[in-house]
Structures are given as structure tokens and as C-alpha cells.
Design a protein around this motif. Structure first.
Motif, PDB file in Angstrom:
ATOM      1  N   UNK A  49       0.839  -1.187   0.000  1.00  0.00           N
ATOM      2  CA  UNK A  49       0.000   0.000   0.000  1.00  0.00           C
ATOM      3  C   UNK A  49       0.881   1.247   0.000  1.00  0.00           C
ATOM      4  N   UNK A  50       0.588   2.171  -0.891  1.00  0.00           N
ATOM      5  CA  UNK A  50       1.347   3.415  -0.975  1.00  0.00           C
ATOM      6  C   UNK A  50       1.272   4.185   0.341  1.00  0.00           C
ATOM      7  N   UNK A  51       2.425   4.675   0.787  1.00  0.00           N
ATOM      8  CA  UNK A  51       2.501   5.428   2.030  1.00  0.00           C
ATOM      9  C   UNK A  51       2.726   4.559   3.250  1.00  0.00           C
ATOM     10  N   UNK A  52       2.532   3.257   3.106  1.00  0.00           N
ATOM     11  CA  UNK A  52       2.770   2.319   4.212  1.00  0.00           C
ATOM     12  C   UNK A  52       3.943   1.401   3.889  1.00  0.00           C
ATOM     13  N   UNK A  53       3.899   0.774   2.711  1.00  0.00           N
ATOM     14  CA  UNK A  53       4.959  -0.151   2.328  1.00  0.00           C
ATOM     15  C   UNK A  53       5.994   0.472   1.397  1.00  0.00           C
ATOM     16  N   UNK A  54       5.677   1.618   0.836  1.00  0.00           N
ATOM     17  CA  UNK A  54       6.631   2.359   0.012  1.00  0.00           C
ATOM     18  C   UNK A  54       6.174   3.813  -0.044  1.00  0.00           C
ATOM     19  N   UNK A  55       7.101   4.775  -0.116  1.00  0.00           N
ATOM     20  CA  UNK A  55       6.710   6.185  -0.236  1.00  0.00           C
ATOM     21  C   UNK A  55       5.915   6.426  -1.507  1.00  0.00           C
ATOM     22  N   UNK A  56       5.012   7.374  -1.469  1.00  0.00           N
ATOM     23  CA  UNK A  56       4.113   7.614  -2.592  1.00  0.00           C
ATOM     24  C   UNK A  56       4.848   8.047  -3.863  1.00  0.00           C
ATOM     25  N   UNK A  57       6.055   8.609  -3.718  1.00  0.00           N
ATOM     26  CA  UNK A  57       6.795   9.082  -4.895  1.00  0.00           C
ATOM     27  C   UNK A  57       7.815   8.053  -5.393  1.00  0.00           C
ATOM     28  N   UNK A  58       7.699   6.797  -4.962  1.00  0.00           N
ATOM     29  CA  UNK A  58       8.629   5.753  -5.392  1.00  0.00           C
ATOM     30  C   UNK A  58       8.509   5.512  -6.891  1.00  0.00           C
ATOM     31  N   UNK A  59       9.636   5.274  -7.541  1.00  0.00           N
ATOM     32  CA  UNK A  59       9.673   4.974  -8.968  1.00  0.00           C
ATOM     33  C   UNK A  59       8.762   3.778  -9.266  1.00  0.00           C
ATOM     34  N   UNK A  60       7.824   3.894 -10.204  1.00  0.00           N
ATOM     35  CA  UNK A  60       6.889   2.792 -10.470  1.00  0.00           C
ATOM     36  C   UNK A  60       7.569   1.509 -10.931  1.00  0.00           C
ATOM     37  N   UNK A 167      14.219   2.174   3.625  1.00  0.00           N
ATOM     38  CA  UNK A 167      12.871   2.741   3.679  1.00  0.00           C
ATOM     39  C   UNK A 167      12.870   4.032   4.484  1.00  0.00           C
ATOM     40  N   UNK A 168      13.576   4.051   5.604  1.00  0.00           N
ATOM     41  CA  UNK A 168      13.638   5.257   6.430  1.00  0.00           C
ATOM     42  C   UNK A 168      14.345   6.392   5.691  1.00  0.00           C
ATOM     43  N   UNK A 169      15.373   6.046   4.933  1.00  0.00           N
ATOM     44  CA  UNK A 169      16.080   7.065   4.161  1.00  0.00           C
ATOM     45  C   UNK A 169      15.159   7.672   3.101  1.00  0.00           C
ATOM     46  N   UNK A 170      14.410   6.809   2.424  1.00  0.00           N
ATOM     47  CA  UNK A 170      13.497   7.299   1.389  1.00  0.00           C
ATOM     48  C   UNK A 170      12.439   8.236   1.959  1.00  0.00           C
ATOM     49  N   UNK A 171      11.967   7.944   3.167  1.00  0.00           N
ATOM     50  CA  UNK A 171      10.920   8.758   3.779  1.00  0.00           C
ATOM     51  C   UNK A 171      11.448  10.044   4.397  1.00  0.00           C
ATOM     52  N   UNK A 172      12.737  10.113   4.651  1.00  0.00           N
ATOM     53  CA  UNK A 172      13.301  11.268   5.336  1.00  0.00           C
ATOM     54  C   UNK A 172      13.381  12.472   4.414  1.00  0.00           C
ATOM     55  N   UNK A 173      13.325  13.646   4.995  1.00  0.00           N
ATOM     56  CA  UNK A 173      13.455  14.875   4.215  1.00  0.00           C
ATOM     57  C   UNK A 173      14.914  15.070   3.802  1.00  0.00           C
ATOM     58  N   UNK A 174      15.103  15.709   2.667  1.00  0.00           N
ATOM     59  CA  UNK A 174      16.458  15.976   2.206  1.00  0.00           C
ATOM     60  C   UNK A 174      17.194  14.721   1.815  1.00  0.00           C
TER      61      UNK A 174
END
Length: 226
Positions: A49-60, A167-174
Motif C-alpha cells: 500500500x502506498x505510504x505504508x509499504x513504500x513512499x508515494x513518490x517511489x519509482x513505479x 525505507x527510512x532514508x526514502x521517507x526522510x526529508x532531504x
């Protein structure tokens, strides 16, 4: 003009397959399949599920690859050879660029293991991907979670924690993974998981393990399951 459901399926998810165990697949109400003689059927299902298992802006492309990889990992954990998948895809809108990338990632991994998409469903809603995977095991050779014995030695393949860190890196700002070799490798571990299919099949065929399990929920949690 937006694609209809059937146009979407025909354009991105209908492919010819050379598998002789498929009688009917995409385009019918049900897939009709033939299980090879002296084989047991292994079935697993996972939802991302987007936003739970992968960030919403993840490469499709990465989403397509990962959606299948997590299922292949479950098949590996019982020593199965993958064969077929079904796909249920929920989309907030029909975005052809996204569908092109997603289907390309999905089929690039599927082609590596001669896995055929045999059916599924599409609907509108929050982005989520559900794949059910099917595989074969020679009758009586499956290795499950519940045969571990006291004093068995526990072996782990791969490196624990890399995907969670990615996953944490992808969700982090910057996010600066492209400028940081370690961060980039951790993100890659999250986006591009490697199913241990060859190892699982070898352990199963040679009966070298008493129990096997996929560690998707983490070592401390999954150890309790065996």
C-alpha cells in the motif's frame, strides 16, 4: 482520453506465454491451469500500500519489481519454483507513464523466473498492489516453519536491516542517497529485494533444513514463528 479497464489490461498486462501448464489466462473470467504430475502447489499473497509499504513518490518500475519480489521470497521459503501470478491493482487514476514503469518492472522480474501473469483485477482507489503467486514443489519435499527442533543451528541469508534502513532514508526529508554510497546501497536493498529462490529449492530438494521462513517481519518476530 482515459483508457477503459480492458484497454488498460490489454495494453500493459496481456502477454503471450509459452508455459504449457496454462490452458486459459488473462481475458477469461478464470484462469485454467494444469498442475504438473507429482507436484504440490504453493500459494502466497501480499499487498503493498502506498505510504505504508513504500513512499508515494517511489519509482513505479521499482514498485512493480518489489511487488513481485516479496511474493517470490515467500515461495523461496518453502522451496517452491515460481510459476504463475495474479494481480489486483487499485489506482487513484489512470496514469500511463506510471503503468508503463510498473508493468516493465513487474515483467522484468517475472521473465527472469518464467513467471506468467494469468489474471487479476483493476479498480479505483488509494494506490495498492496485491499479487498472489503460485509455485510448484515436488510432492513431499516442502519445508515449512513448524519442523524446527531444539538445538538446531539457525542460519540467515543476506544482511538484516538494510531494507528497513533504506525505507527510512526514502521517507526522510532531504534524501541525498545519490550523493552517498552507503545510503544509495540501503535504498537499493529496499527497492530491489533478492528472493533466495535457488537456495530455497536446493535446501528443499536435498532436505538440508528442518524449517525455513521469510524474514519480512524482522528476525525477532519471525524467529518466534518457528
Amino acid at each position: 482520453m482515459a483508457l477503459t479497464e480492458f484497454e488498460l489490461i490489454n495494453k500493459y498486462f496481456t502477454r503471450n506465454t509459452l508455459r504449457s501448464d496454462i490452458i486459459r489466462s488473462v481475458g477469461d473470467d478464470c484462469a485454467i491451469l494444469r498442475i504438473p504430475k507429482n507436484m504440490d502447489l504453493a500459494v502466497t499473497i501480499d499487498t503493498l500500500v502506498s505510504g505504508i509499504h513504500f513512499p508515494s513518490n517511489t519509482d513505479p518500475h521499482a514498485i512493480g519489481w518489489k511487488s513481485l519480489a516479496v511474493n517470490l521470497s515467500d515461495l523461496a521459503a518453502v522451496g517452491a519454483e515460481p510459476a504463475w501470478i495474479t494481480l489486483a491493482l487499485t489506482l487513484p487514476e489512470i496514469n500511463e507513464d506510471w503503468l508503463h514503469g510498473f508493468s516493465r518492472g513487474l515483467f522484468e522480474l517475472a521473465d527472469q523466473y518464467n513467471v506468467a501473469l494469468i489474471g487479476g483485477d483493476t479498480t479505483k482507489g488509494h494506490l495498492s498492489i496485491t499479487i498472489e503467486a503460485h509455485g510448484f514443489i515436488p510432492s513431499g519435499q516442502m519445508i515449512t516453519r513448524n519442523n524446527a527442533q531444539p538445538e538446531d543451528i539457525i542460519y540467515i541469508t543476506g544482511t538484516l536491516g538494510d531494507a528497513a534502513a533504506g525505507f527510512r532514508i526514502l521517507k526522510s526529508e532531504g534524501y541525498l542517497a545519490k550523493e552517498n554510497e552507503l545510503a544509495a546501497s540501503l535504498v537499493q536493498a529496499f527497492l530491489d529485494p533478492k528472493a533466495q529462490l535457488s537456495l530455497g529449492q536446493a535446501l528443499s530438494r536435498r532436505q538440508l533444513a528442518t524449517a525455513m521462513i521469510d524474514l519480512s517481519d524482522g528476525l525477532s518476530v519471525d524467529l518466534a514463528h518457528i
